[in-house]
Enzyme design. Structure first.
Site, PDB file in Angstrom:
ATOM      1  N   ASP A   1       0.839  -1.199   0.000  1.00 15.34           N
ATOM      2  CA  ASP A   1       0.000   0.000   0.000  1.00 15.34           C
ATOM      3  C   ASP A   1       0.876   1.252   0.000  1.00 15.34           C
ATOM      4  O   ASP A   1       0.973   1.971   0.993  1.00 15.34           O
ATOM      5  CB  ASP A   1      -0.954  -0.027   1.205  1.00 15.34           C
ATOM      6  CG  ASP A   1      -1.988  -1.140   1.077  1.00 15.34           C
ATOM      7  OD1 ASP A   1      -2.451  -1.392  -0.063  1.00 15.34           O
ATOM      8  OD2 ASP A   1      -2.320  -1.772   2.091  1.00 15.34           O
TER       9      ASP A   1
ATOM     10  N   LYS B   1       0.536  -7.789  -3.080  1.00 17.99           N
ATOM     11  CA  LYS B   1      -0.785  -7.275  -3.442  1.00 17.99           C
ATOM     12  C   LYS B   1      -0.650  -5.822  -3.881  1.00 17.99           C
ATOM     13  O   LYS B   1      -0.065  -5.002  -3.178  1.00 17.99           O
ATOM     14  CB  LYS B   1      -1.740  -7.350  -2.244  1.00 17.99           C
ATOM     15  CG  LYS B   1      -3.126  -6.777  -2.537  1.00 17.99           C
ATOM     16  CD  LYS B   1      -4.093  -7.045  -1.412  1.00 17.99           C
ATOM     17  CE  LYS B   1      -4.146  -5.956  -0.377  1.00 17.99           C
ATOM     18  NZ  LYS B   1      -4.790  -4.706  -0.832  1.00 17.99           N
TER      19      LYS B   1
ATOM     20  N   ASP C   1      -5.686  -6.148  -6.500  1.00 15.81           N
ATOM     21  CA  ASP C   1      -6.856  -5.963  -5.630  1.00 15.81           C
ATOM     22  C   ASP C   1      -7.603  -4.700  -6.035  1.00 15.81           C
ATOM     23  O   ASP C   1      -7.487  -3.665  -5.397  1.00 15.81           O
ATOM     24  CB  ASP C   1      -6.335  -5.882  -4.180  1.00 15.81           C
ATOM     25  CG  ASP C   1      -7.416  -5.636  -3.148  1.00 15.81           C
ATOM     26  OD1 ASP C   1      -8.593  -5.916  -3.438  1.00 15.81           O
ATOM     27  OD2 ASP C   1      -7.083  -5.166  -2.043  1.00 15.81           O
ATOM     28  N   LEU C   2      -8.383  -4.788  -7.132  1.00 13.39           N
ATOM     29  CA  LEU C   2      -9.099  -3.604  -7.623  1.00 13.39           C
ATOM     30  C   LEU C   2     -10.598  -3.678  -7.342  1.00 13.39           C
ATOM     31  O   LEU C   2     -11.323  -2.730  -7.612  1.00 13.39           O
ATOM     32  CB  LEU C   2      -8.840  -3.407  -9.129  1.00 13.39           C
ATOM     33  CG  LEU C   2      -7.375  -3.150  -9.506  1.00 13.39           C
ATOM     34  CD1 LEU C   2      -7.238  -2.947 -11.016  1.00 13.39           C
ATOM     35  CD2 LEU C   2      -6.807  -1.948  -8.769  1.00 13.39           C
ATOM     36  N   LYS C   3     -11.071  -4.806  -6.841  1.00 17.27           N
ATOM     37  CA  LYS C   3     -12.463  -4.956  -6.370  1.00 17.27           C
ATOM     38  C   LYS C   3     -13.479  -4.400  -7.363  1.00 17.27           C
ATOM     39  O   LYS C   3     -14.246  -3.473  -7.054  1.00 17.27           O
ATOM     40  CB  LYS C   3     -12.649  -4.255  -5.019  1.00 17.27           C
ATOM     41  CG  LYS C   3     -11.768  -4.803  -3.893  1.00 17.27           C
ATOM     42  CD  LYS C   3     -12.150  -4.187  -2.554  1.00 17.27           C
ATOM     43  CE  LYS C   3     -11.332  -4.701  -1.401  1.00 17.27           C
ATOM     44  NZ  LYS C   3      -9.948  -4.228  -1.365  1.00 17.27           N
TER      45      LYS C   3
ATOM     46  N   HIS D   1     -16.725  -3.698  -9.563  1.00 18.76           N
ATOM     47  CA  HIS D   1     -18.161  -3.758  -9.258  1.00 18.76           C
ATOM     48  C   HIS D   1     -18.874  -2.804 -10.215  1.00 18.76           C
ATOM     49  O   HIS D   1     -18.832  -1.587 -10.045  1.00 18.76           O
ATOM     50  CB  HIS D   1     -18.389  -3.332  -7.796  1.00 18.76           C
ATOM     51  CG  HIS D   1     -19.796  -3.526  -7.317  1.00 18.76           C
ATOM     52  ND1 HIS D   1     -20.163  -3.319  -6.003  1.00 18.76           N
ATOM     53  CD2 HIS D   1     -20.920  -3.926  -7.953  1.00 18.76           C
ATOM     54  CE1 HIS D   1     -21.463  -3.570  -5.867  1.00 18.76           C
ATOM     55  NE2 HIS D   1     -21.942  -3.938  -7.038  1.00 18.76           N
ATOM     56  N   ASP D   2     -19.502  -3.364 -11.255  1.00 22.52           N
ATOM     57  CA  ASP D   2     -20.192  -2.523 -12.253  1.00 22.52           C
ATOM     58  C   ASP D   2     -21.166  -3.432 -13.002  1.00 22.52           C
ATOM     59  O   ASP D   2     -21.355  -4.583 -12.632  1.00 22.52           O
ATOM     60  CB  ASP D   2     -19.148  -1.873 -13.197  1.00 22.52           C
ATOM     61  CG  ASP D   2     -19.629  -0.536 -13.768  1.00 22.52           C
ATOM     62  OD1 ASP D   2     -20.815  -0.447 -14.147  1.00 22.52           O
ATOM     63  OD2 ASP D   2     -18.830   0.399 -13.843  1.00 22.52           O
TER      64      ASP D   2
ATOM     65  N   THR E   1     -19.473  -4.164 -18.509  1.00 23.13           N
ATOM     66  CA  THR E   1     -18.323  -3.312 -18.200  1.00 23.13           C
ATOM     67  C   THR E   1     -17.246  -4.110 -17.460  1.00 23.13           C
ATOM     68  O   THR E   1     -16.048  -3.979 -17.746  1.00 23.13           O
ATOM     69  CB  THR E   1     -18.786  -2.100 -17.352  1.00 23.13           C
ATOM     70  OG1 THR E   1     -19.751  -1.387 -18.112  1.00 23.13           O
ATOM     71  CG2 THR E   1     -17.631  -1.178 -17.016  1.00 23.13           C
TER      72      THR E   1
ATOM     73  N   THR F   1     -14.673  -6.213   5.599  1.00 23.24           N
ATOM     74  CA  THR F   1     -14.521  -6.379   7.058  1.00 23.24           C
ATOM     75  C   THR F   1     -14.788  -5.068   7.794  1.00 23.24           C
ATOM     76  O   THR F   1     -14.966  -5.063   9.005  1.00 23.24           O
ATOM     77  CB  THR F   1     -13.108  -6.897   7.406  1.00 23.24           C
ATOM     78  OG1 THR F   1     -12.147  -6.116   6.704  1.00 23.24           O
ATOM     79  CG2 THR F   1     -12.939  -8.349   7.035  1.00 23.24           C
TER      80      THR F   1
ATOM     81  N   GLY G   1      -0.160  -6.193   5.558  1.00 28.07           N
ATOM     82  CA  GLY G   1       0.371  -4.907   5.128  1.00 28.07           C
ATOM     83  C   GLY G   1       1.319  -4.333   6.150  1.00 28.07           C
ATOM     84  O   GLY G   1       2.489  -4.700   6.233  1.00 28.07           O
ATOM     85  N   ARG G   2       0.790  -3.422   6.980  1.00 30.07           N
ATOM     86  CA  ARG G   2       1.637  -2.652   7.896  1.00 30.07           C
ATOM     87  C   ARG G   2       2.532  -3.450   8.837  1.00 30.07           C
ATOM     88  O   ARG G   2       3.654  -3.006   9.093  1.00 30.07           O
ATOM     89  CB  ARG G   2       0.766  -1.636   8.658  1.00 30.07           C
ATOM     90  CG  ARG G   2       0.322  -0.499   7.741  1.00 30.07           C
ATOM     91  CD  ARG G   2      -0.901   0.202   8.245  1.00 30.07           C
ATOM     92  NE  ARG G   2      -2.069  -0.668   8.215  1.00 30.07           N
ATOM     93  CZ  ARG G   2      -3.275  -0.317   8.643  1.00 30.07           C
ATOM     94  NH1 ARG G   2      -3.463   0.889   9.139  1.00 30.07           N
ATOM     95  NH2 ARG G   2      -4.291  -1.157   8.566  1.00 30.07           N
TER      96      ARG G   2
HETATM   97  O1  C5P Z   1      -1.892  -2.961   6.806  1.00 32.08           O
HETATM   98  P1  C5P Z   1      -2.877  -4.094   6.886  1.00 32.08           P
HETATM   99  O2  C5P Z   1      -2.242  -5.420   7.271  1.00 32.08           O
HETATM  100  O3  C5P Z   1      -4.089  -3.766   7.731  1.00 32.08           O
HETATM  101  O4  C5P Z   1      -3.358  -4.257   5.377  1.00 32.08           O
HETATM  102  C1  C5P Z   1      -4.414  -5.102   5.005  1.00 32.08           C
HETATM  103  C2  C5P Z   1      -4.652  -4.994   3.534  1.00 32.08           C
HETATM  104  O5  C5P Z   1      -5.777  -5.784   3.205  1.00 32.08           O
HETATM  105  C3  C5P Z   1      -4.959  -3.585   3.046  1.00 32.08           C
HETATM  106  O6  C5P Z   1      -4.429  -3.478   1.719  1.00 32.08           O
HETATM  107  C4  C5P Z   1      -6.461  -3.544   3.011  1.00 32.08           C
HETATM  108  O7  C5P Z   1      -6.954  -2.664   2.036  1.00 32.08           O
HETATM  109  C5  C5P Z   1      -6.799  -4.973   2.641  1.00 32.08           C
HETATM  110  N1  C5P Z   1      -8.127  -5.418   3.037  1.00 32.08           N
HETATM  111  C6  C5P Z   1      -8.557  -5.417   4.358  1.00 32.08           C
HETATM  112  N2  C5P Z   1      -9.829  -5.858   4.663  1.00 32.08           N
HETATM  113  C7  C5P Z   1     -10.650  -6.265   3.694  1.00 32.08           C
HETATM  114  C8  C5P Z   1     -10.218  -6.281   2.349  1.00 32.08           C
HETATM  115  C9  C5P Z   1      -8.939  -5.823   2.064  1.00 32.08           C
HETATM  116  O8  C5P Z   1      -7.813  -5.058   5.256  1.00 32.08           O
HETATM  117  N3  C5P Z   1     -11.848  -6.723   4.000  1.00 32.08           N
END
Ligand code: C5P
Length: 232
Positions: A10, A32, A59-61, A63-64, A68, A119, A210-211
């Protein structure tokens, strides 16, 4: 594809992303690429990371309307990514169209998974804003079953839901789970979290982290710890 740790890159620029990936000299983690990086740097960023030898979850999710999404997927299939996603809320017709668009003339395609309920969506918000009155876990399982009937390969879900999704849809239906934190780490804005070990025990196929990795003092060590706890 077996169990793996996917790093959520991210970042908002190419420079930041590549200097992060440069730290990984011994391994090529599954990464990702989400909306932030894709909208900042475009498809060239995807090609560049792929050319470096990483597997990619785009991860572009989407929805259309079905047409499209089908057309968009037929563009994305040329990026040679490993995993892409869409919102199950787009309906079964949209998911079937997406699969059609994603399939290359030779019959191959990236794996396609569905976001059920985000979530970040609570029972209360789902009832008030979306007018869906059923219990959240039932909604998630219904969306997962619909995605499976449409021919998709799995879902993105909370690690807390992964075990139940496997019970309902079978163990080969993939569960990709974000919301992972080390037992001794910061939770940040994630609400319902699990450790990599717990996610493994419950049967997640992929964890998205991520973090806890990107913001760690030593990202490579943090990644290796995730792999040790989740895969090994
Ligand atoms: O930094 P962190 O571990 O919270 O990152 C989680 C990643 O998963 C982020 O890119 C977030 O957008 C993605 N994500 C999420 N919950 C979801 C779907 C995607 O945290 N339900």
């Amino acid at each position: 594809m077996g169990k793996d740790v996917i790093i959520a890159c991210d970042f908002s620029s190419r420079e930041e992303t590549l200097s992060f990936l440069d730290k990984f000299t011994g391994t090529k983690p599954f990464v990702k690429i989400g909306m932030e990086l894709y909208y900042a740097e475009g498809p060239q960023m995807v090609r560049e990371i792929k050319a470096r030898g990483h597997k990619i979850f785009l991860d572009l999710k989407l929805h259309d309307i079905p047409n499209t999404v089908k057309k968009a997927m037929s563009v994305l299939r040329n990026l040679d990514v490993d995993l892409v996603n869409l919102h199950a809320a787009g309906t079964r017709a949209m998911m079937e169209a997406a699969l059609e668009g994603l399939t290359r003339p030779d019959g191959t395609r990236p794996l396609l998974i569905a976001v059920t309920q985000l979530t970040s969506t609570s029972q209360e918000r789902m009832e008030q804003d979306l007018l869906i009155k059923e219990p959240l876990d039932q909604v998630v399982m219904h969306y997962a079953k619909t995605a499976q009937q449409a021919g998709l390969d799995g879902v993105v879900c909370s690690p807390l839901e992964a075990g139940k999704v496997h019970q309902v849809c079978g163990s080969s239906f993939l569960t990709v789970t974000p919301g992972v934190r080390f037992a001794d780490g910061e939770v940040g804005d994630q609400v319902r979290v699990m450790t990599p070990e717990e996610a493994k025990r419950i049967g997640s196929d992929y964890i998205v982290v991520g973090r806890p990795i990107t913001k760690a003092q030593d990202p490579v060590a943090a990644y290796e710890r995730c792999v040790r706890e989740f895969v090994d």
